[in-house]
Design an enzyme around this catalytic site. Structure first.
Site, PDB file in Angstrom:
ATOM      1  N   GLU A  83     -16.879 -17.521 -17.754  1.00  0.00           N
ATOM      2  CA  GLU A  83     -16.904 -18.910 -18.203  1.00  0.00           C
ATOM      3  C   GLU A  83     -15.757 -19.197 -19.181  1.00  0.00           C
ATOM      4  OE1 GLU A  83     -19.471 -16.893 -18.181  1.00  0.00           O
ATOM      5  OE2 GLU A  83     -20.921 -17.797 -16.790  1.00  0.00           O
ATOM      6  N   PRO A 133     -13.052  -1.525 -15.117  1.00  0.00           N
ATOM      7  CA  PRO A 133     -14.471  -1.833 -15.304  1.00  0.00           C
ATOM      8  C   PRO A 133     -14.664  -3.188 -15.962  1.00  0.00           C
ATOM      9  CG  PRO A 133     -13.733  -0.260 -16.952  1.00  0.00           C
ATOM     10  CD  PRO A 133     -12.580  -0.456 -16.001  1.00  0.00           C
ATOM     11  N   ARG A 134     -15.759  -3.839 -15.626  1.00  0.00           N
ATOM     12  CA  ARG A 134     -16.074  -5.124 -16.251  1.00  0.00           C
ATOM     13  C   ARG A 134     -16.162  -4.971 -17.763  1.00  0.00           C
ATOM     14  NH1 ARG A 134     -15.666 -10.487 -15.023  1.00  0.00           N
ATOM     15  NH2 ARG A 134     -17.375 -11.703 -15.901  1.00  0.00           N
ATOM     16  N   LEU A 173      -8.603  -4.645 -22.109  1.00  0.00           N
ATOM     17  CA  LEU A 173      -8.846  -6.075 -21.916  1.00  0.00           C
ATOM     18  C   LEU A 173      -7.535  -6.823 -21.701  1.00  0.00           C
ATOM     19  CD1 LEU A 173     -11.531  -6.955 -24.621  1.00  0.00           C
ATOM     20  CD2 LEU A 173     -11.812  -7.169 -22.145  1.00  0.00           C
ATOM     21  N   GLY A 174      -7.581  -7.902 -20.924  1.00  0.00           N
ATOM     22  CA  GLY A 174      -6.463  -8.821 -20.826  1.00  0.00           C
ATOM     23  C   GLY A 174      -5.335  -8.379 -19.926  1.00  0.00           C
ATOM     24  N   GLU A 175      -5.527  -7.318 -19.133  1.00  0.00           N
ATOM     25  CA  GLU A 175      -4.444  -6.822 -18.286  1.00  0.00           C
ATOM     26  C   GLU A 175      -4.764  -6.878 -16.797  1.00  0.00           C
ATOM     27  OE1 GLU A 175      -1.974  -3.769 -21.017  1.00  0.00           O
ATOM     28  OE2 GLU A 175      -3.719  -2.888 -20.024  1.00  0.00           O
ATOM     29  N   ASN A 225     -15.297 -13.551  -9.847  1.00  0.00           N
ATOM     30  CA  ASN A 225     -14.293 -14.528  -9.446  1.00  0.00           C
ATOM     31  C   ASN A 225     -13.202 -13.881  -8.587  1.00  0.00           C
ATOM     32  OD1 ASN A 225     -12.479 -16.606  -9.288  1.00  0.00           O
ATOM     33  ND2 ASN A 225     -12.121 -16.793 -11.479  1.00  0.00           N
ATOM     34  N   LEU A 226     -13.127 -14.278  -7.318  1.00  0.00           N
ATOM     35  CA  LEU A 226     -12.061 -13.756  -6.453  1.00  0.00           C
ATOM     36  C   LEU A 226     -10.893 -14.721  -6.348  1.00  0.00           C
ATOM     37  CD1 LEU A 226     -12.368 -15.434  -3.580  1.00  0.00           C
ATOM     38  CD2 LEU A 226     -14.156 -13.784  -3.156  1.00  0.00           C
ATOM     39  N   GLU A 253      -8.700 -15.435  -8.749  1.00  0.00           N
ATOM     40  CA  GLU A 253      -7.524 -14.895  -9.426  1.00  0.00           C
ATOM     41  C   GLU A 253      -6.704 -13.977  -8.516  1.00  0.00           C
ATOM     42  OE1 GLU A 253      -8.926 -13.157 -13.005  1.00  0.00           O
ATOM     43  OE2 GLU A 253      -9.482 -15.077 -13.904  1.00  0.00           O
TER      44      GLU A 253
END
Length: 432
Positions: free
Chosen positions: A67, A270-271, A311-313, A338-339, A341
């Site tokens: 979100e 990983p998430r 994170l963020g990569e 989300n696919l 991206e």
């Protein structure tokens, strides 16, 4: 029925006020389980840790990473127009994501628990001019108190699953009291909009999904160059946003793939990055040479599995991948991720059969030929092998996915146009 619903909502808010001490117990328990930031857990009780900026303020609530990422284009546009924005999230992962994007005009806080005490303290400090809840966040106490203070509420990118809809229907009077206090609902689909309307939302419009407009994490060219050198021109398969139980499925499929294509590199993102060490142990236990980005390591020509536990990569890995395996879909109970991206970046995407939270989007990709769905680890290995071995097929699937994305954009602009007139309709700028 409206009077009964109002009475029920008022009674519930009053009960949560009496039960305010429970909030401390809830936050303490979550903190012990590592689900709260110890230094900022008081924010969950409505004790703010930052000053309110001068001028009008829009409160955007986005519960988790998906979100928050989806809301970023809306947030960016509001800030570009000189509007102050307060973003609240619940998870520490989403807080870290927003933290990477902090800049003048943007403030982050953890969201208060949906109890009258924390919500009232939060509103008294921030007194927003407009509240925007993203997707399916329906907090009865917060919604009731926003209405009491005359603060408009927009539910943006709104979705309501059939299961949630049936749950609200079972408490119809209370549901109508909550939903009719929403100033505007901007639904993802006509079906979502119909469910909100049926429950009492007074103004509903179908605007599409803002995730088709969502940006990607920024990645420096240095990072990309270093990763490219480590990959060394090998075929790369990316398992994105995996959850416990999915890594085993992916590794089983990868072992079969390696029999035919031993040069292939598997990257697992990983998430939740905290699982990086456990995933590396799983991979090593199968005899696969493994390295971890979270440990400062880069892949080299001998690496079989690279665990990108940072994170963020993710955007960088989407750009480098030959095939993307979409996590959250290989075991039941997650509902998919989300696919959009990877599709926007031209990747060929494979998913498992479990994507209940994204039915409309996934089916749009399936119908267009932009997504391959598999049922088992064996199917996953075969589908991945086919796409790696047939560049023309992979390119055609990726192009179909890109067409779905480009044909569905525009929801952000429509959202900004709809919410702008609501800013300033509240007392805003004065204490609640």
């Amino acid at each position: 029925m409206a009077n009964l619903g109002d009475a029920l909502l008022s009674t519930w808010i009053a009960l949560t006020r009496l039960a305010s001490p429970v909030g401390g117990v809830i936050v303490g328990a979550r903190r012990r389980r590592g689900k709260e930031d110890p230094a900022r857990s008081a924010e969950r009780l409505g004790y703010s840790s930052a000053p309110r900026p001068a001028g009008s303020l829009v409160w955007v609530h986005a519960v988790s990473v998906g979100e928050a990422m989806a809301a970023m284009p809306v947030i960016d546009q509001l800030i570009a127009e000189g509007q102050g924005v307060l973003v609240t999230t619940v998870t520490t992962t989403s807080a870290a994501l927003v933290g990477h994007r902090l800049r003048p005009g943007l403030t982050h806080q953890f969201a208060p628990l949906d109890l009258a005490g924390p919500v009232d303290r939060f509103l008294a400090h921030w007194h927003p001019d407009l509240a925007i809840f993203v997707e399916s966040e329906i907090w009865p106490v917060a919604i009731g108190r926003l209405a009491d203070h005359g603060i408009p509420l927009v539910v943006a990118n709104a979705r309501l699953s059939p299961r949630s809809f049936r749950g609200w229907q079972r408490a119809a009077p209370a549901a109508r009291a909550v939903f009719r206090r929403m100033s505007l609902v901007l639904a993802q689909t006509d079906d979502d909009g119909a469910r909100f309307s049926n429950l009492g939302a007074p103004e509903v419009a179908t605007f599409g999904n803002i995730k088709f407009d969502a940006g990607l994490p920024d990645v420096g060219l240095g990072d990309l160059d270093a990763l490219k050198q480590g990959i060394h021109g090998r075929p790369m398969v990316l398992a994105a946003s995996t959850h416990p139980g999915e890594d085993e499925v992916v590794l089983t499929a990868f072992l079969k793939l390696k029999e035919a294509r031993p040069e292939t590199l598997l990257v697992i993102v990983p998430r939740h990055p905290v699982r990086g060490g456990d995933i590396a142990l799983l991979a090593e236990a199968t005899g696969l040479a493994t390295r971890r980005r979270g440990a400062g390591e880069l892949p080299d020509p001998t690496t079989d599995v690279y665990v990108a536990d940072t994170l963020g990569e993710l955007g960088a890995f989407f750009q480098l991948a030959d095939v993307v395996l979409m996590g959250g879909t290989f075991i039941d109970g997650i509902g998919g991720h989300n696919l959009i991206e990877p599709a926007r970046l031209g990747a060929a995407v494979i998913s498992g059969p479990h994507f209940a939270n994204w039915l409309d989007i996934y089916h749009a990709f399936i119908d267009a030929g932009g997504l391959k769905v598999v049922q088992s680890a064996d199917d996953l290995a075969e589908a991945t092998m086919t796409l790696i071995g047939d560049p023309a097929l992979s390119s055609a699937q990726a192009a179909a996915g890109e067409r779905v994305v480009s044909g569905s954009a525009g929801a952000v602009a429509r959202t900004i146009k709809a919410i702008t007139p609501l800013i300033g309709r509240s007392p805003g700028g004065t204490p609640c």
